[in-house]
Write an enzyme that holds these catalytic residues in place. Structure first.
Site, mmCIF file in Angstrom:
data_model
loop_
_atom_site.group_PDB
_atom_site.id
_atom_site.type_symbol
_atom_site.label_atom_id
_atom_site.label_comp_id
_atom_site.label_asym_id
_atom_site.label_seq_id
_atom_site.Cartn_x
_atom_site.Cartn_y
_atom_site.Cartn_z
ATOM 1 N N CYS A 120 2.788 -6.351 -2.134
ATOM 2 C CA CYS A 120 2.561 -6.673 -0.720
ATOM 3 C C CYS A 120 1.306 -7.525 -0.617
ATOM 4 O O CYS A 120 0.532 -7.605 -1.565
ATOM 5 C CB CYS A 120 2.383 -5.385 0.086
ATOM 6 S SG CYS A 120 2.524 -5.662 1.874
ATOM 7 N N CYS A 122 -0.878 -7.241 2.250
ATOM 8 C CA CYS A 122 -1.858 -6.743 3.234
ATOM 9 C C CYS A 122 -3.169 -6.270 2.609
ATOM 10 O O CYS A 122 -4.220 -6.365 3.238
ATOM 11 C CB CYS A 122 -1.251 -5.658 4.117
ATOM 12 S SG CYS A 122 -0.817 -4.157 3.240
ATOM 13 N N LYS A 195 11.540 0.580 6.018
ATOM 14 C CA LYS A 195 10.138 0.912 6.259
ATOM 15 C C LYS A 195 9.857 0.706 7.743
ATOM 16 O O LYS A 195 9.968 -0.398 8.273
ATOM 17 C CB LYS A 195 9.244 0.014 5.413
ATOM 18 C CG LYS A 195 7.764 0.252 5.687
ATOM 19 C CD LYS A 195 6.894 -0.496 4.705
ATOM 20 C CE LYS A 195 5.427 -0.298 5.048
ATOM 21 N NZ LYS A 195 4.544 -1.043 4.166
ATOM 22 N N ARG A 205 -4.567 2.945 5.644
ATOM 23 C CA ARG A 205 -5.271 1.681 5.906
ATOM 24 C C ARG A 205 -6.762 1.819 5.651
ATOM 25 O O ARG A 205 -7.437 0.843 5.353
ATOM 26 C CB ARG A 205 -4.930 1.182 7.299
ATOM 27 C CG ARG A 205 -3.450 0.796 7.321
ATOM 28 C CD ARG A 205 -2.971 0.235 8.614
ATOM 29 N NE ARG A 205 -1.508 0.085 8.529
ATOM 30 C CZ ARG A 205 -0.731 -0.158 9.553
ATOM 31 N NH1 ARG A 205 -1.259 -0.301 10.759
ATOM 32 N NH2 ARG A 205 0.566 -0.280 9.386
ATOM 33 N N ARG A 217 2.255 -4.649 13.123
ATOM 34 C CA ARG A 217 3.297 -5.013 12.160
ATOM 35 C C ARG A 217 4.706 -4.929 12.758
ATOM 36 O O ARG A 217 5.699 -4.880 12.029
ATOM 37 C CB ARG A 217 3.214 -4.102 10.930
ATOM 38 C CG ARG A 217 1.851 -4.044 10.240
ATOM 39 C CD ARG A 217 2.012 -3.785 8.748
ATOM 40 N NE ARG A 217 0.837 -3.241 8.078
ATOM 41 C CZ ARG A 217 -0.250 -3.935 7.769
ATOM 42 N NH1 ARG A 217 -0.360 -5.204 8.117
ATOM 43 N NH2 ARG A 217 -1.250 -3.342 7.130
ATOM 44 N N LYS A 248 10.757 5.206 4.563
ATOM 45 C CA LYS A 248 9.334 5.472 4.757
ATOM 46 C C LYS A 248 8.968 5.337 6.220
ATOM 47 O O LYS A 248 9.378 4.352 6.821
ATOM 48 C CB LYS A 248 8.564 4.455 3.931
ATOM 49 C CG LYS A 248 7.084 4.496 4.119
ATOM 50 C CD LYS A 248 6.453 3.475 3.235
ATOM 51 C CE LYS A 248 4.969 3.432 3.578
ATOM 52 N NZ LYS A 248 4.346 2.247 3.185
ATOM 53 N N TYR A 313 1.260 12.178 -2.005
ATOM 54 C CA TYR A 313 -0.118 12.462 -2.423
ATOM 55 C C TYR A 313 -0.283 13.932 -2.813
ATOM 56 O O TYR A 313 -1.295 14.308 -3.382
ATOM 57 C CB TYR A 313 -1.084 12.097 -1.284
ATOM 58 C CG TYR A 313 -0.927 10.659 -0.844
ATOM 59 C CD1 TYR A 313 -1.528 9.626 -1.561
ATOM 60 C CD2 TYR A 313 -0.150 10.325 0.269
ATOM 61 C CE1 TYR A 313 -1.363 8.302 -1.184
ATOM 62 C CE2 TYR A 313 0.023 9.007 0.658
ATOM 63 C CZ TYR A 313 -0.577 8.003 -0.071
ATOM 64 O OH TYR A 313 -0.400 6.693 0.303
HETATM 65 C C1 PBG Z 1 1.527 -1.870 2.364
HETATM 66 C C2 PBG Z 1 1.822 -0.419 2.411
HETATM 67 C C3 PBG Z 1 1.504 0.524 3.408
HETATM 68 C C4 PBG Z 1 1.875 1.762 2.906
HETATM 69 C C5 PBG Z 1 2.444 1.548 1.655
HETATM 70 N N1 PBG Z 1 2.425 0.184 1.382
HETATM 71 C C6 PBG Z 1 0.811 0.376 4.704
HETATM 72 C C7 PBG Z 1 1.338 -0.405 5.810
HETATM 73 O O1 PBG Z 1 2.463 -0.913 5.788
HETATM 74 O O2 PBG Z 1 0.597 -0.551 6.776
HETATM 75 C C8 PBG Z 1 1.674 3.063 3.599
HETATM 76 C C9 PBG Z 1 1.512 4.261 2.712
HETATM 77 C C10 PBG Z 1 0.928 5.451 3.366
HETATM 78 O O3 PBG Z 1 0.660 5.494 4.578
HETATM 79 O O4 PBG Z 1 0.725 6.422 2.630
HETATM 80 N N2 PBG Z 1 2.326 -2.670 3.138
#
Ligand code: PBG
Length: 325
Positions: A120, A122, A195, A205, A217, A248, A313
């Site tokens: 990704c 970000c 997602k 974040r 997003r 997710k 986690y």
């Molecule tokens: C990156 C990404 C995110 C998560 C996994 N990959 C954050 C987002 O999309 O803002 C979230 C994982 C989590 O909250 O544990 N794009």
């Protein structure tokens, strides 16, 4: 015939009996443990909103991976906190980037672990969006090549599986093509197919320092109200070459996990995300919940919904608890 002939309580009498007839037995073998890699050495810094989760330098990541391996957890997924960020996420492509170095260190340690990488932008862009910005918008097609390059550099460093989480259309196909062109046809793709745009990513974040600096997003992640669209996302990702798909977050989307499990014959993963973890931790710290009990119930629920891979986690804790049983 029913009561008194039938008494379902007969099979609930002892733990041995309950274990014998349990439909969803837990085992650490389905877990993937997420980890945050940062530059430097000998650094292990706890994420304040995620007690027990750390940002770690590659050397510490390797130590932690040793523990993950010992606990019988088959894999980890790596997220990078790079030294520098720019508009296009260039630091995600470097041969000596944070994630690339961590993969190499894990490989060098010869651990028996599956190494998955989050693909990704970000975490690597100064604006914090998952794609490049053109005319004030997250540009889909202009992002694909960068994602594919990033996946390729992870593969070169030794990753087993790449997991695109950006939600650009067409990224799975672009990644597959680039990997194949460079003879990485055996690197698998676990796509974050469904997602959702979720408030449950809040603590992540902080952990990954990846909050968008403007807007949100919603133009690329899915609307929480939709499930048919999730099936479409999965279908398209599979057509483009995804080997496994993911839903997710997990808990507010258990119905989506079930629908995807029933509709497609591929391994289905679910990401028990940062906010889901933080809620449990916070309540447990206040003494409001029995952490072990609710965590086992949560991961059982995610598995019962149909996920055979659970990214969480809690993975190390669960594996420890299961060993102690
Ligand atoms: C990156 C990404 C995110 C998560 C996994 N990959 C954050 C987002 O999309 O803002 C979230 C994982 C989590 O909250 O544990 N794009």
């Amino acid at each position: 015939m029913s009561f008194p002939v039938h008494r379902l309580r007969r099979l609930r009498k002892t733990e041995l009996l309950r274990g014998l007839v349990r439909e969803t037995p837990l085992s650490g073998a389905n877990f993937v443990y997420p980890m945050f890699v940062r530059p430097g050495s000998n650094i292990r810094q706890e994420v304040s909103s995620m007690p027990g989760v750390f940002q770690q330098s590659a050397d510490k990541i390797v130590e932690d991976c040793r523990e993950v391996e010992l606990l019988g957890i088959p894999g980890v997924i790596l997220f990078g906190l790079p030294e520098t960020k720019d508009a296009r996420g260039a630091s995600s492509l470097q041969k000596d980037g944070v994630v690339q170095r961590a993969i190499e260190a894990i490989r060098k340690a010869k651990l028996n672990l599956i190494v998955i990488t989050d693909v990704c932008l970000c975490e690597y862009t100064d604006h914090g969006h998952c794609g490049v910005i053109e005319n004030g918008e997250v540009a889909n097609d202009a992002t694909l090549g960068i994602l594919a390059e990033q996946a390729l550099s992870h593969a070169r460093a030794g990753a087993d599986i790449v997991a695109p989480s950006d939600m650009m259309d067409g990224r799975v196909g672009a990644i597959r093509e680039t990997l194949d062109e460079h003879k990485f046809e055996n690197i698998a793709i676990l796509s974050y197919a469904a997602k959702y745009c979720s408030g449950f990513y809040g603590p992540f974040r902080e952990a990954a320092q990846s909050a968008p600096q403007f807007g949100d997003r919603r133009s690329y992640q899915m609307d929480p109200g939709n499930v048919r669209e999730a099936l479409k996302e999965v279908e398209l990702d599979l057509e483009e070459g995804a080997d496994m798909v993911m839903v997710k977050p997990a808990l507010a989307y258990l119905d989506v996990i079930r629908r995807v499990r029933d509709a497609f014959d591929v391994p289905v993963g679910a990401y028990n995300v940062s906010g889901e973890y933080a809620m449990v931790k916070a309540a447990a710290q206040k003494g409001w919940l029995d952490e072990q009990r609710v965590v086992l119930e949560i991961v059982t629920g995610i598995q019962r919904a149909g996920a055979e891979i659970i990214l969480t986690y809690h993975a190390k804790d669960v594996a420890r608890w299961l060993k102690a049983c």
